[in-house]
Each structure stands twice: as C-alpha cells, then as structure tokens.
Scaffold this motif. Structure first.
Motif, mmCIF file in Angstrom:
data_model
loop_
_atom_site.group_PDB
_atom_site.id
_atom_site.type_symbol
_atom_site.label_atom_id
_atom_site.label_comp_id
_atom_site.label_asym_id
_atom_site.label_seq_id
_atom_site.Cartn_x
_atom_site.Cartn_y
_atom_site.Cartn_z
ATOM 1 N N ALA A 1 -2.521 -7.469 3.623
ATOM 2 C CA ALA A 1 -2.429 -6.009 3.549
ATOM 3 C C ALA A 1 -3.141 -5.475 2.312
ATOM 4 O O ALA A 1 -3.842 -4.455 2.368
ATOM 5 C CB ALA A 1 -0.961 -5.580 3.560
ATOM 6 N N TYR A 2 -2.975 -6.147 1.177
ATOM 7 C CA TYR A 2 -3.596 -5.718 -0.069
ATOM 8 C C TYR A 2 -5.115 -5.735 0.052
ATOM 9 O O TYR A 2 -5.811 -4.799 -0.356
ATOM 10 C CB TYR A 2 -3.141 -6.627 -1.205
ATOM 11 C CG TYR A 2 -3.522 -6.150 -2.585
ATOM 12 C CD1 TYR A 2 -2.607 -5.485 -3.392
ATOM 13 C CD2 TYR A 2 -4.797 -6.368 -3.100
ATOM 14 C CE1 TYR A 2 -2.945 -5.049 -4.672
ATOM 15 C CE2 TYR A 2 -5.160 -5.921 -4.371
ATOM 16 C CZ TYR A 2 -4.225 -5.274 -5.145
ATOM 17 O OH TYR A 2 -4.569 -4.832 -6.411
ATOM 18 N N SER B 1 -6.326 -2.755 2.501
ATOM 19 C CA SER B 1 -5.878 -1.367 2.371
ATOM 20 C C SER B 1 -6.066 -0.767 0.980
ATOM 21 O O SER B 1 -6.146 0.469 0.848
ATOM 22 C CB SER B 1 -4.397 -1.260 2.752
ATOM 23 O OG SER B 1 -3.585 -1.974 1.827
ATOM 24 N N LYS C 1 -3.274 2.627 -3.823
ATOM 25 C CA LYS C 1 -2.421 1.767 -3.005
ATOM 26 C C LYS C 1 -1.587 2.566 -2.007
ATOM 27 O O LYS C 1 -0.542 2.085 -1.543
ATOM 28 C CB LYS C 1 -1.508 0.945 -3.906
ATOM 29 C CG LYS C 1 -2.237 0.033 -4.877
ATOM 30 C CD LYS C 1 -1.254 -0.799 -5.695
ATOM 31 C CE LYS C 1 -1.978 -1.712 -6.681
ATOM 32 N NZ LYS C 1 -1.033 -2.536 -7.480
ATOM 33 N N GLU D 1 -1.924 3.213 1.118
ATOM 34 C CA GLU D 1 -1.760 2.639 2.453
ATOM 35 C C GLU D 1 -1.210 1.224 2.424
ATOM 36 O O GLU D 1 -1.044 0.607 3.482
ATOM 37 C CB GLU D 1 -3.101 2.654 3.193
ATOM 38 C CG GLU D 1 -3.657 4.049 3.433
ATOM 39 C CD GLU D 1 -4.932 4.027 4.254
ATOM 40 O OE1 GLU D 1 -5.294 2.950 4.745
ATOM 41 O OE2 GLU D 1 -5.566 5.083 4.398
ATOM 42 N N LEU D 2 -0.944 0.700 1.260
ATOM 43 C CA LEU D 2 -0.488 -0.692 1.155
ATOM 44 C C LEU D 2 0.855 -0.893 1.855
ATOM 45 O O LEU D 2 1.034 -1.861 2.620
ATOM 46 C CB LEU D 2 -0.385 -1.095 -0.317
ATOM 47 C CG LEU D 2 0.143 -2.509 -0.594
ATOM 48 C CD1 LEU D 2 -0.720 -3.553 0.111
ATOM 49 C CD2 LEU D 2 0.186 -2.777 -2.099
ATOM 50 N N SER E 1 2.453 0.946 4.240
ATOM 51 C CA SER E 1 2.422 1.121 5.698
ATOM 52 C C SER E 1 1.673 -0.018 6.379
ATOM 53 O O SER E 1 2.067 -0.468 7.462
ATOM 54 C CB SER E 1 1.772 2.460 6.054
ATOM 55 O OG SER E 1 0.449 2.538 5.523
ATOM 56 N N THR E 2 0.607 -0.501 5.759
ATOM 57 C CA THR E 2 -0.143 -1.627 6.325
ATOM 58 C C THR E 2 0.705 -2.884 6.326
ATOM 59 O O THR E 2 0.719 -3.654 7.307
ATOM 60 C CB THR E 2 -1.442 -1.866 5.534
ATOM 61 O OG1 THR E 2 -2.212 -0.668 5.489
ATOM 62 C CG2 THR E 2 -2.270 -2.966 6.176
ATOM 63 N N THR E 3 1.417 -3.112 5.250
ATOM 64 C CA THR E 3 2.300 -4.278 5.161
ATOM 65 C C THR E 3 3.359 -4.232 6.251
ATOM 66 O O THR E 3 3.635 -5.250 6.912
ATOM 67 C CB THR E 3 2.980 -4.329 3.781
ATOM 68 O OG1 THR E 3 1.983 -4.375 2.763
ATOM 69 C CG2 THR E 3 3.888 -5.540 3.653
ATOM 70 N N PHE F 1 -3.904 0.350 12.965
ATOM 71 C CA PHE F 1 -4.381 -0.281 11.739
ATOM 72 C C PHE F 1 -5.428 -1.335 12.117
ATOM 73 O O PHE F 1 -5.127 -2.242 12.900
ATOM 74 C CB PHE F 1 -3.229 -0.950 10.985
ATOM 75 C CG PHE F 1 -2.232 0.012 10.410
ATOM 76 C CD1 PHE F 1 -2.345 0.447 9.099
ATOM 77 C CD2 PHE F 1 -1.182 0.486 11.187
ATOM 78 C CE1 PHE F 1 -1.432 1.334 8.561
ATOM 79 C CE2 PHE F 1 -0.255 1.379 10.660
ATOM 80 C CZ PHE F 1 -0.385 1.810 9.339
#
Length: 587
Positions: A361-362, A365, A380, A382-383, A385-387, A419
């Motif tokens: 994710a990191y 995003s 960061k 979107e970090l 929500s992506t995770t 995503f």
C-alpha cells in the motif's frame, strides 16, 4: 555474341556499376616512393605476381602498380600479355547477362535483386577481414567508393551482417561509424559493433529511445527485443544506458515514460538471465540507506520474499518518513508482493501479513515530492484507504472456497477494485484460479464470478486492458477437450462476450486483431457471433486502421453470408457499403 549490339554492352543495365570508368586520374600520380637501394628485380617480381591475378586490370591500383613496374625496368610486352591472359571480364559479363534478362521481359528490379543477392552471398562467403583492413590507403584515407556504397540499403545490410561475424575488423567498425554519421543509426540497434564505439552507441541509443517514446506500446513491443540485445551487450553498455535514461526519467516532462522504459529494460535483462539488480539498486540511491538496501537486494536477487527482510523494510518505512518511496517501487518487488497476497497457493504467516500489505500500500499510494531547499514532502492521504482495500480483498480471496462465498461480498470487491493495486491483484488471482485444469469443468455458472470481476477491472482501469486481453485470449485458445462440444462452444462464446466488453471500453484494435488472426482455427459460428455483436456496437466514423482490420473479415462470405439479406439493408451490407464509399483501397 558477335551479333550483339555493342551498345547493349557499353550501356549495361541501369544502375550497374561503371565498367572500368570514372577512375580517379590522380591515381596515376599516387606513387609509393622507392628507396634507391630497392632491388628492381624484386619490384618486377612483386608486380608480375599482381598482373597474374584474375582481372587485375579492373583493380583500382592498376595504374600505380604499372608505373612502378615500368620504372623498375619491366618489359611492357610482358604486362600486356599477363593482363590479357588473365582478363576474364566477369563484371562485364554480368552486365551483359543482366541486359539480356531485361530485354527478355524480366523486370529490372528483379534482375537487380538477383545480382545484389548473389554478390552479397559471395562476399559473406569469401570475406577476409585482414584484406578488408588493408583497403585503407597508406595515408589512412577511406576508399572513395565507400560513402556511395553505404547510401544503398542492400549494402548497408551486408555491412551489418559482416560486422556481426567480424566484430574486430577495423574496416567494418569504421564503416558502421560512417553509417551512423550518415543518419542511418536507427538501423543498427542490433549490431553489436555499435556497442564498441561510444559515439555510435550514444547516437543509436538516442534514436531508439525517441522511437519508443513516440511510438508508444506498439513500438515498445516491436523493437524492445533488439534494443535489449544492444543495451545488454555488456555491463558497461547496460550501465551507461540505464544511467542516461535514469537521469532523463527525473525530468518533470516525459519522465514517467522514460522510467517505464528503464523498467522494461530491467525486466528484459532479468528474463535473459543477467544479474542487473545491483545496478538498479544503485541507480535509485539505495546505497544511502544500507539496511533497506541490503533487505531489498537480498529479495530481488533471490526473486523471493523473506519475512525477515520484509520486517526490516516495514520497520524502516513505518517509522517517520522513511527512505524515498522509489526504493520499494521496483516492479519486481511489487510483483512479489502482489503474488504473495493474491496467489491462492501462497501462505503468509498472520503476524507478517499486515507488513506485506503495508509495504504494498505504501509503495503505490504515497506521493513524494521534492521541495527545493526543503527536502522531501510525503502525502499519505490514500495510504489508509489503500491498506484497507488490500486487506479486505486479500482476506476474502484467501478464504475462497466457491463462487457462492464471494457473491455476498461482490459490492465490497467492486468498491475495492477501484484501487489500481487491488485490480492488479484480483486479476492475478483470477488468472491463477481459472487456469486450473478442472475449473470450467466444475463450474456451473454461465459467466463465472471470476470473469465478472475481470469485466469490472476492465471498466475501471484502461492500463490493465492488455493484461485482461492476454488472460482472455489464453483462455479462448485452450482446447477444453474434456468438455462436451456444445458446452465448449458456449464457454468460448462467453469469452468472446468478455472481449466485446473489453472492446467497448476502448481496447479496439488489439481485440479485432486477435479475432482476425484466429478465424481459420475457430468455429465459424463463434466468429459469426463476434461479428454480429460487434456490428451492433459500432457506428461511423471509423479509422483507416480499424477498417483495414475488420473489412476483410466482414467480406468473408464464410463468416457473414448467412447474415446478409437480399435487400442489402442488413448491418453487414451497410458496413461494407460505408467502407467502399468512404475509403479508397482500405485493404
């Protein structure tokens, strides 16, 4: 032959080389000054050996050798006798035969190709690199005929072929440089000789990169193999190329495209079995972060993830700002993470799962920007929500037993698919799942949920269209011999519907190209189904490329004859009429 018009012989067929004409008159003045102590008998003997060679009178140095022989006291009658006896006029006879062929009706281009092809074969067969190196004059000047020769495509191709076989020949190396200087560097990307000359290599590299950037995906697919061969000629050429492209990739304009080219080159080098990971790691300044560099290099070298190394990277990136995000954006590392999280056979320890998810994710995003004089700035937003999206889909797919288990969670899957990294992971999971030998044999749904997910990926992510098409074409080309014939046809019709959806979302030319290529090996009812559905979807105006691909298929009576009506108002007839009215010779 005595009755042959002498004009035919003198004129030769058009484009043939001059027959002992246009000799540089200055050759008569080019003499090798002899010392007074030189033995006249030795000079005569040396010259007589030359005069005894076949067709020596055709050689460019005949006048200088003749003058040297006479100055050494040689007899003129002997010269006349030797030159006459050894004159076979091969070049002249070739011209005469060529003229006769043209007069009998053979096209001039065909005759020229015959002569050039035979000459090429003979040169390749009898080429002597040492003799070629001796062509240079004593003062180091190049032969006068060489600049004119390299202007002809046939002879350039010959030089390329010889340069591959004789990489140490000075004459050929010089010729390759001349060809590059003349503006033909785009032709020599596959010639290894170009890799030995920095000036030539740089010019070819620049031309190739420009071709890729202007031509897009099609150019990349077509020219990447020969480009990789040239760049991967040695460690020095690979490092030099990657360094230049890496510097260019840091530019704000066009940098992303250049970065993609660097990654494609890195991937191609790995596929060739070359160990280029240390160069890649060095170019992204990983050495400035020793712990992260060691962990990443270890996994990339083995092409496998290691929980201990993943833990090290997770700790580094979860504490503070961490190293540059580019460090973990190496495509091979991202592919390893995606495979670990979305491969049905992959088993990750529960205590390490969150670390894998966080790193993935990191890397995809977090947005990193450089501020002049103020260091890096990390976004960061979107970090989190992506995770969460990766975690939800990983959990659902890891616990998958049957399609019914996922139907209740379709809304969650569709939301997460938005995503890009999740879409990539789900596409990877679908690929591995439906590729199981018994998947379609055990499947009872007309359209499996897996392929519905592929439709959703296609709808949301144009950049994944090619991967989706590769999956669908691979499934379509499978034989499925263990299925009933009617079931097999229904399955392939369903796959064609998925391709039509892909076409509807913008992947037009690749889909139509695939169908046109597999017509001969496909049940005609399937092709007819595709054509019928396609004609219902499309409307003018059409591009020339689209018409060139589709019109031959539509005009194929075996495919569309049953789709036409007598009044000519059916979609097939209307499409053909439109193309004939608006495109001149579209095929």
């Amino acid at each position: 032959m005595a009755d042959t018009d002498s004009g035919d012989y003198e004129d030769d067929y058009p484009g043939s080389p001059p027959y002992n004409e246009d000799r540089d008159e200055d050759e008569e003045e080019e003499m090798i000054d002899e010392d007074e102590e030189e033995d006249p008998e030795a000079v005569q003997k040396e010259c007589l050996e030359l005069f005894s060679q076949r067709d020596f009178i055709m050689e460019s140095n005949i006048l200088s050798v003749l003058k040297r022989y006479l100055q050494a006291g040689g007899a003129p009658s002997t010269v006349v006798e030797l030159l006459s006896e050894n004159f076979t006029a091969i070049a002249g006879m070739v011209n005469v035969m060529a003229n006769w062929l043209i007069q009998t009706g053979v096209p001039q281009s065909t005759v020229t190709n015959l002569v050039e092809q035979h000459m090429t074969e003979m040169v390749v067969k009898h080429f002597d690199s040492k003799k070629a190196d001796s062509i240079f004059n004593s003062d180091g000047n190049m032969p006068e005929w060489l600049p004119e020769m390299i202007q002809q495509p046939t002879w350039r191709v010959l030089f390329y072929k010889l340069a591959e076989q004789y990489p140490d020949c000075l004459f050929l190396n010089f010729t390759i440089k001349m060809i590059s200087d003349a503006g033909f560097q785009g032709e020599i990307t596959s010639v290894s000789t170009a890799c030995h000359q920095i000036e030539v290599f740089s010019r070819v590299l620049k031309t190739s990169v420009a071709t890729f950037l202007e031509g897009g995906e099609e150019s990349l697919e077509k020219h990447l193999p020969e480009f990789t061969k040239m760049v991967c000629h040695g460690e020095h050429t690979y490092l030099y190329s990657q360094l230049l492209m890496h510097v260019a990739s840091e530019e704000s304009r066009g940098g992303a495209n250049m970065r993609r080219l660097c990654q494609e080159l890195h991937k191609a080098a790995l596929d060739k079995g070359l160990e280029v990971t240390p160069i890649t790691v060095a170019l992204i300044h990983a050495n400035e972060y020793p712990r992260a560099c060691q962990a990443l290099s270890s996994m990339l070298s083995r092409r496998a993830l290691n929980p201990a190394d993943v833990t090290v990277l997770h700790k580094i990136y979860s504490e503070g700002d961490g190293p540059p995000v580019a460090l973990i954006r190496v495509p091979e590392f991202l592919e390893l993470l995606v495979d670990a999280l979305y491969n049905p056979s992959s088993k990750i320890s529960p205590e390490h799962k969150s670390k894998y998810i966080y790193l993935l994710a990191y890397s995809v995003s977090v947005v990193e920007t450089l501020r002049r004089g103020k260091g890096r700035r990390l976004n960061k937003e979107e970090l989190k929500s992506t995770t969460q999206a990766i975690e939800k889909t990983h959990t659902l797919l890891a616990n998958y037993k049957s399609s019914s288990d996922l139907i209740a969670e379709v809304a969650t899957l569709f939301t997460s698919i938005k995503f890009p990294v999740v879409a990539m992971g789900i596409l990877h999971w679908v690929d591995l799942t439906v590729s199981e030998p018994n998947f379609f044999k055990l499947n009872t749904d007309h359209t499996p949920l897996h392929l519905v997910l592929v439709d959703e990926v296609v709808s949301n992510h144009p950049l994944l269209h090619q991967k989706a098409l590769e999956l669908l074409t691979r499934l379509f080309e499978n034989s499925y011999n263990d299925l009933d014939v009617l079931v097999r046809l229904e399955l392939k019709k369903m796959l064609l519907d998925r391709m039509l959806h892909l076409l509807h979302k913008g992947c037009v030319i690749p889909v139509v190209s695939f169908i046109t290529k597999c017509v001969d090996n496909t049940d005609m009812s399937l092709v007819r189904h595709f054509v019928t559905e396609l004609l219902d979807m499309i409307a003018p105006p059409y591009t020339v490329e689209f018409v060139q691909l589709l019109l031959p298929l539509i005009e194929n009576k075996a495919v569309t004859d049953t789709l036409r009506t007598s009044d000519g108002k059916d979609p097939v007839s209307e499409f053909i009429s439109h193309c004939q009215a608006n495109f001149v010779n579209p095929t």
